[in-house]
Design a protein around this motif. Sequence first.
Motif, PDB file in Angstrom:
ATOM      1  N   MET A  35       0.818  -1.210   0.000  1.00  0.00           N
ATOM      2  CA  MET A  35       0.000   0.000   0.000  1.00  0.00           C
ATOM      3  C   MET A  35       0.854   1.263   0.000  1.00  0.00           C
ATOM      4  O   MET A  35       0.344   2.338  -0.238  1.00  0.00           O
ATOM      5  CB  MET A  35      -0.942   0.005   1.193  1.00  0.00           C
ATOM      6  N   SER A  36       2.154   1.136   0.293  1.00  0.00           N
ATOM      7  CA  SER A  36       2.949   2.366   0.249  1.00  0.00           C
ATOM      8  C   SER A  36       3.389   2.730  -1.156  1.00  0.00           C
ATOM      9  O   SER A  36       3.698   3.887  -1.415  1.00  0.00           O
ATOM     10  CB  SER A  36       4.148   2.295   1.194  1.00  0.00           C
ATOM     11  N   ASN A  37       3.404   1.780  -2.070  1.00  0.00           N
ATOM     12  CA  ASN A  37       3.769   2.183  -3.432  1.00  0.00           C
ATOM     13  C   ASN A  37       2.696   1.888  -4.489  1.00  0.00           C
ATOM     14  O   ASN A  37       2.860   2.241  -5.649  1.00  0.00           O
ATOM     15  CB  ASN A  37       5.129   1.600  -3.839  1.00  0.00           C
ATOM     16  N   TYR A  38       1.604   1.275  -4.086  1.00  0.00           N
ATOM     17  CA  TYR A  38       0.407   1.238  -4.939  1.00  0.00           C
ATOM     18  C   TYR A  38      -0.485   2.342  -4.382  1.00  0.00           C
ATOM     19  O   TYR A  38      -1.008   2.230  -3.271  1.00  0.00           O
ATOM     20  CB  TYR A  38      -0.290  -0.120  -4.848  1.00  0.00           C
ATOM     21  N   LEU A  39      -0.613   3.420  -5.110  1.00  0.00           N
ATOM     22  CA  LEU A  39      -1.263   4.609  -4.549  1.00  0.00           C
ATOM     23  C   LEU A  39      -2.777   4.518  -4.641  1.00  0.00           C
ATOM     24  O   LEU A  39      -3.332   4.235  -5.691  1.00  0.00           O
ATOM     25  CB  LEU A  39      -0.780   5.859  -5.280  1.00  0.00           C
ATOM     26  N   LEU A  40      -3.418   4.789  -3.503  1.00  0.00           N
ATOM     27  CA  LEU A  40      -4.880   4.858  -3.455  1.00  0.00           C
ATOM     28  C   LEU A  40      -5.284   6.299  -3.172  1.00  0.00           C
ATOM     29  O   LEU A  40      -4.507   7.050  -2.577  1.00  0.00           O
ATOM     30  CB  LEU A  40      -5.406   3.965  -2.324  1.00  0.00           C
ATOM     31  N   PRO A  41      -6.498   6.681  -3.565  1.00  0.00           N
ATOM     32  CA  PRO A  41      -6.939   8.041  -3.242  1.00  0.00           C
ATOM     33  C   PRO A  41      -7.077   8.204  -1.722  1.00  0.00           C
ATOM     34  O   PRO A  41      -7.668   7.348  -1.065  1.00  0.00           O
ATOM     35  CB  PRO A  41      -8.313   8.155  -3.903  1.00  0.00           C
ATOM     36  N   THR A  42      -6.516   9.274  -1.203  1.00  0.00           N
ATOM     37  CA  THR A  42      -6.684   9.585   0.214  1.00  0.00           C
ATOM     38  C   THR A  42      -7.654  10.756   0.339  1.00  0.00           C
ATOM     39  O   THR A  42      -8.110  11.317  -0.662  1.00  0.00           O
ATOM     40  CB  THR A  42      -5.353   9.963   0.874  1.00  0.00           C
ATOM     41  N   MET A  43      -7.914  11.124   1.577  1.00  0.00           N
ATOM     42  CA  MET A  43      -8.933  12.137   1.815  1.00  0.00           C
ATOM     43  C   MET A  43      -8.594  13.492   1.188  1.00  0.00           C
ATOM     44  O   MET A  43      -9.479  14.251   0.836  1.00  0.00           O
ATOM     45  CB  MET A  43      -9.136  12.283   3.320  1.00  0.00           C
ATOM     46  N   THR A  44      -7.300  13.788   1.065  1.00  0.00           N
ATOM     47  CA  THR A  44      -6.927  15.089   0.503  1.00  0.00           C
ATOM     48  C   THR A  44      -6.839  15.071  -1.030  1.00  0.00           C
ATOM     49  O   THR A  44      -6.636  16.108  -1.642  1.00  0.00           O
ATOM     50  CB  THR A  44      -5.559  15.548   1.060  1.00  0.00           C
ATOM     51  N   ASP A  45      -6.978  13.907  -1.606  1.00  0.00           N
ATOM     52  CA  ASP A  45      -6.844  13.800  -3.072  1.00  0.00           C
ATOM     53  C   ASP A  45      -8.158  13.998  -3.805  1.00  0.00           C
ATOM     54  O   ASP A  45      -8.167  14.092  -5.032  1.00  0.00           O
ATOM     55  CB  ASP A  45      -6.315  12.410  -3.462  1.00  0.00           C
ATOM     56  N   VAL A  46      -9.258  13.967  -3.072  1.00  0.00           N
ATOM     57  CA  VAL A  46     -10.554  13.885  -3.754  1.00  0.00           C
ATOM     58  C   VAL A  46     -11.467  15.033  -3.318  1.00  0.00           C
ATOM     59  O   VAL A  46     -11.341  15.550  -2.206  1.00  0.00           O
ATOM     60  CB  VAL A  46     -11.236  12.525  -3.500  1.00  0.00           C
ATOM     61  N   PRO A  47     -12.380  15.412  -4.192  1.00  0.00           N
ATOM     62  CA  PRO A  47     -13.255  16.558  -3.894  1.00  0.00           C
ATOM     63  C   PRO A  47     -14.562  16.136  -3.224  1.00  0.00           C
ATOM     64  O   PRO A  47     -14.885  14.947  -3.169  1.00  0.00           O
ATOM     65  CB  PRO A  47     -13.564  17.084  -5.293  1.00  0.00           C
ATOM     66  N   ASP A  48     -15.295  17.119  -2.738  1.00  0.00           N
ATOM     67  CA  ASP A  48     -16.702  16.886  -2.434  1.00  0.00           C
ATOM     68  C   ASP A  48     -17.420  16.685  -3.763  1.00  0.00           C
ATOM     69  O   ASP A  48     -17.058  17.297  -4.774  1.00  0.00           O
ATOM     70  CB  ASP A  48     -17.301  18.091  -1.690  1.00  0.00           C
ATOM     71  N   ILE A  49     -18.426  15.836  -3.754  1.00  0.00           N
ATOM     72  CA  ILE A  49     -19.092  15.459  -5.009  1.00  0.00           C
ATOM     73  C   ILE A  49     -20.583  15.720  -4.878  1.00  0.00           C
ATOM     74  O   ILE A  49     -21.231  15.193  -3.974  1.00  0.00           O
ATOM     75  CB  ILE A  49     -18.827  13.963  -5.319  1.00  0.00           C
ATOM     76  N   GLU A  50     -21.109  16.557  -5.758  1.00  0.00           N
ATOM     77  CA  GLU A  50     -22.553  16.817  -5.742  1.00  0.00           C
ATOM     78  C   GLU A  50     -23.259  15.750  -6.571  1.00  0.00           C
ATOM     79  O   GLU A  50     -22.834  15.448  -7.686  1.00  0.00           O
ATOM     80  CB  GLU A  50     -22.851  18.197  -6.348  1.00  0.00           C
ATOM     81  N   VAL A  51     -24.339  15.222  -6.009  1.00  0.00           N
ATOM     82  CA  VAL A  51     -25.055  14.140  -6.694  1.00  0.00           C
ATOM     83  C   VAL A  51     -26.527  14.516  -6.854  1.00  0.00           C
ATOM     84  O   VAL A  51     -27.149  15.017  -5.909  1.00  0.00           O
ATOM     85  CB  VAL A  51     -24.957  12.821  -5.885  1.00  0.00           C
TER      86      VAL A  51
END
Lengths: 166, 793
Positions: B716-732
Amino acid sequence: MTTEKRLISLSVNGELQAKIVEPRMSLADFLRIELELTGTHVGCESGVCGACTVNINGQTARACTILAVQVEGDEVTTIEGASESGEFRDLQDAFHARNALQCGFCTPGMLMMSAELLTQNSKPCRQEIREYLSGNYCRCTGYEAIVDAVETVAQTRNARVGEQDD
Amino acid sequence: MTNASNDNHLFRPNSYIGRTVPRPNAKRLLNGRGNYTDDTKLPRMVHVAFLRSPYAHARINKIDKNQAIKAPGVVAVVDGHDIAEVCAPWVGVLAHLEGMKSAEQHALAIEKASWEGEPVVAIVASTRALAEDALELIKVEWDILPVVTDMEAALGEDAEIIHESLGDNLAWRRTMDAGDVGASFDHAAHIIEERYISNRHTGVCPESRSIVADFNSADDQMTIYQSTQAPHMMQSLFAKHIGLDTHKVRVICNDVGGAYGIKVHAYPDEFATVALSYMLGRPVKFVADRRESFLSDIHARDHRIDTRVAVTANGEITAFEIDDWTGVGPYSAYPRTSAMEALQVLNFTGGQYRNRNYKGRATVVYQNKTPMSQYRAVGHPIVTMITEGMVDDAARAIGMDPLEIRRRNLIADDAYPTTSASGLPFEKLSHQASLDKLEKMINYAELRKDQAAARERGVYRGIGIATFIEMTNPGVASYGVGGAPITAQDGATVRLDANGNTTVAIGVTEQGQGSETIVAQCVASALGITLDSIKVITGDTDVTPYGGGTWGSRGAGIAGEAAVQAGKALRENILEVAAIMLQTDADSLDICENNVINHRDGEVRMPLSEIGRICYFRPDTLPPDFQAELVATRHYVPRQYPFAFTNGVQGCYIEVDIETGLIAFKKYCVVEDCGRVINPQLVDEQIRGGVVQGIGGALFEECRYNDRGELLNGTMSNYLLPTMTDVPDIEVAHIETPTSESELGAKGAGEAGTGAAAAAIMNAINDALSPLGGKVTQQPFTPERILSAIGKI
C-alpha cells in the motif's frame, strides 16, 4: 526464528493485562489474538492504511507497526474501550446518521483519529479534517460523508460550549 | 406514478421507499463489534500460509518438504499433487462465450507456475506466524521459463506459449460490425484516430480475502466462513470440486470489509483452504496478507484500445470503430471468466448515442501476470473513457462545444424502447434530461467564463463531461446461460414472529452498500410495519433462500423486488387471519405501523402482536379448517430485459498546474438515473464512493510490472490509493426513470460512479491542456504523463 517469549503487562481499556508473548508479535495481533479485541483491524500491515489505529497513552498509534513488547506499562485504548466509555459517542452517532461508513473495516481507526483531531482542534475546517485523516484509507465512502460527520460533531460540540458560556 | 399506484403500499405517504434512514447494522461496526471472517475463532483451528511462485513463469522441478514438516507447530505441508487428490481442477470458460479457451487450473500449481504469486505449496500450522516460518524451509527447484507480458506480443509468432494444450495464447476474440462503418468513414468530414490505454489495477479491499473452512467428518458437513459476495455460488463450487453434496456445504458470510467485485470469484488459495480442512478434518483459516492480496486478488482494466470516430461538419457522429486488446493473466478466472470485461467494452461502447454504424473487435490474451477478471463497473470505465474521449475528439475537430455535440447525438429521451448499434436493449433512459440537469448543476456557462478568465492569467482549467450507460439487474443472460452456477434470481422469506416482529432472510449479502437496510425498507413498506420491528438475515446458505448475492448492482433491483413481493404475500396471509378474527372481509383491512387497521378510515383494529399470539399460542380459537401461514417466500428474476441499463452524466472542473503536472478538483457533479430510489443517502454514497474508486484508477492506481512479469508495487505504500486530501466533495443529483419490469422499479447504482470518473477527468485535463496542444490518453493521468503531453519533460 522463535525467540524467548516475554511477559508483558499493560492496561488495555482500563483493564490490567499480563500476557506472555513472542517479541515479534505486533500490538495489533496481540489485541486481536491474545485479548480477542477484534475491533482493531489489520489492513496493510505496514502502517499505511490506518485501520489498526489505537490510542496509546493519549496519542493515536498504528498497532500494526508497534510490537506488543513495546507497550509494556502503557495505557492502550481500542475501539471497544472507547465505545464502552462513550467518550466519542457523538462521533459514532454522527457517522451513523450521515452513513460515514460502508463496510466498516476502516471505521474504528477513522473514529480514533477523528476523536484525536477534535481534541487538538475544536474548529477544524473541511480541509483540516481531510488533512488530519489523510492517513486513514477508506475504499467505500469516497470520504465526503466522513468529513461531513466530523464537521457536524465539531459544530455541535462548539454550540454546546457556546451555550455553557451564555 | 399512475393512479393505479396510489393504492400501492410502496408509494403511500408513510412508505419507506424514497426515504433516507440510517443502516441499523452499521452500529455494530461503529462500536468495533463487527464480525469479519478473520474474527472467527474455532476449536482446534489451524492456519495456512502459501508458498507462492517468485517467478512469473517457471517449471517446478522438485519440491523438498522434509525440513518444513518438522518445523514447530506445523501440521501439514501440501503440494499441488496432494491437493489435486481432493480438489478437482477447473476451467474458466462459459458456453455462451463461443470459442473461448482456457487451461485446467489447480488449487496449487502442478508442474509449473504461470504468474508471480501463484500458490504452489500450502503449510498448515498452529499459528500463521509458524506457518510462515516453515515456508522458509521449503526448497523448490525451479526452471525459469520465458515470460509473456505484453498483450499484443502474446500472439506474436515467437511468443512463448503459456499452455501448450491451447496451441497459442489467445483466450477469446469477438468482432462486431453494425450498420455501414465503411461508408460513414468515406463520407465523414473528420475522422479522428486515437489509442487509449487503461491501466491494470485492482480492488484493494480493506479487509483482504479471508476464509475459514471447518470440515466435520463425523457428519460429513463442511461449514465455510468466507468473506464473499456470492455464498450460494461458492457453496456450489466448493461442493463440486471437493466432491460433496451441496447440502453438505454451508457458506456463512458475516461482515465483509469491502469487496467491489474482487470477492465474487473462486480463488485457488481458497479452494486449497477448503481442501485442507477436508483432508485434516479440522478448521483451517486463510487470511491473505496485503502482499499476497496484490499478487493474487483479481486485477482488472488492463486494455489498449485503438479507436476511430467519424463526424460530419454539423456535428453528427456517424461511426465508431474500436480494436480492444486485453491481457488477462495465465488463466481465465473461475467461474465468471476473464472475458466479460472485453465483452462489455465491445458491447457498450457508444451505447448512449444514436449512431448506428459501429465496428469493433475484442481480443483477450493470456500472459504471465496476475489473473484479471471482474472488478466494480466491469468494463464501464474503459467504455466511457473511449466513447467520451472519441466524442470530445470529434467536438474539438469541428470546433463544437462538448455539451452541444452530446445533445445532438445522444439517444433522445422520447425514443424508447430502443437498442444500441451493438444491439443492447434499452427500456427507458434519460440522457437528455440528465445532461440538462448537469449543465445547470455545474453552472456550465459560468465555468466557461471562469476558464477563459483563468487562461488570461496563465492558469489552465478544464471542464470534463462524460455521459454513460451502466448495466445493472443482470438476468440469466450474464452467466446462467453459459453454464455457471450463478443464479440471477433472488428470494426473500418473511416471517411474522409470535410477538409481532418480522424476520427477513434474503439471498443477497451485505458489504456495506446497505443491502440489509433497503431490504428492510422494501418489506416494511410492502407489509405495513415499522423499520425497527424488522430483522434482516443475509449470508448463510443454510438459512436464506437461494440467491445470487451482491454484485453487478443487483441488490436493489432484484432482491428489493423479491422483498417487496414477499412482504405483500405475508400481508395477505396476515389479513386473512385478521379477517377471520374480526369477522370481516380481508379487503376491508390493511396493515399500517404494526397494526391491522380499517382500510377505509384507518381505525386501529388490532396489533400484529395479537395476530402472532393467537396464531402461535391459541390456534384453537381459530376455525378448525383454517391454518394460518405467517411465513411467505417470494422469488424474483428479471425476464423481460436481459439487464436493466441505467444512465447518467458526470462533470468535473479541474485546474492543471502546468509546472508540476498536478491537478486540483474545483467542482465535481454527477447526475444519475437508477430508477426508483429506495434510500437517497445510500444511493448518493454509492455514487460518491464509486467516483472516488474511479478517481483512483484515473489518477493513481496501477499495478506496475517489469518485463520479467514481476509486480513492482505490491504494497500500500507504493500502490497509490486516493486519500482524503486527493478527492473533492461530489454533488449528486438524480433523474428517476423506474423500470416497469418490477413493481418496485429500482435499477442499480453501484457502478455509475466508477464507470465514468476516468472519462470525465481525462476530458477535463484535455480541455485544460488544449491551448497547449497537449492530450493525455493513458491512465493513470500522472503528473509525469501530463507534463510529457505538453512537452515539459
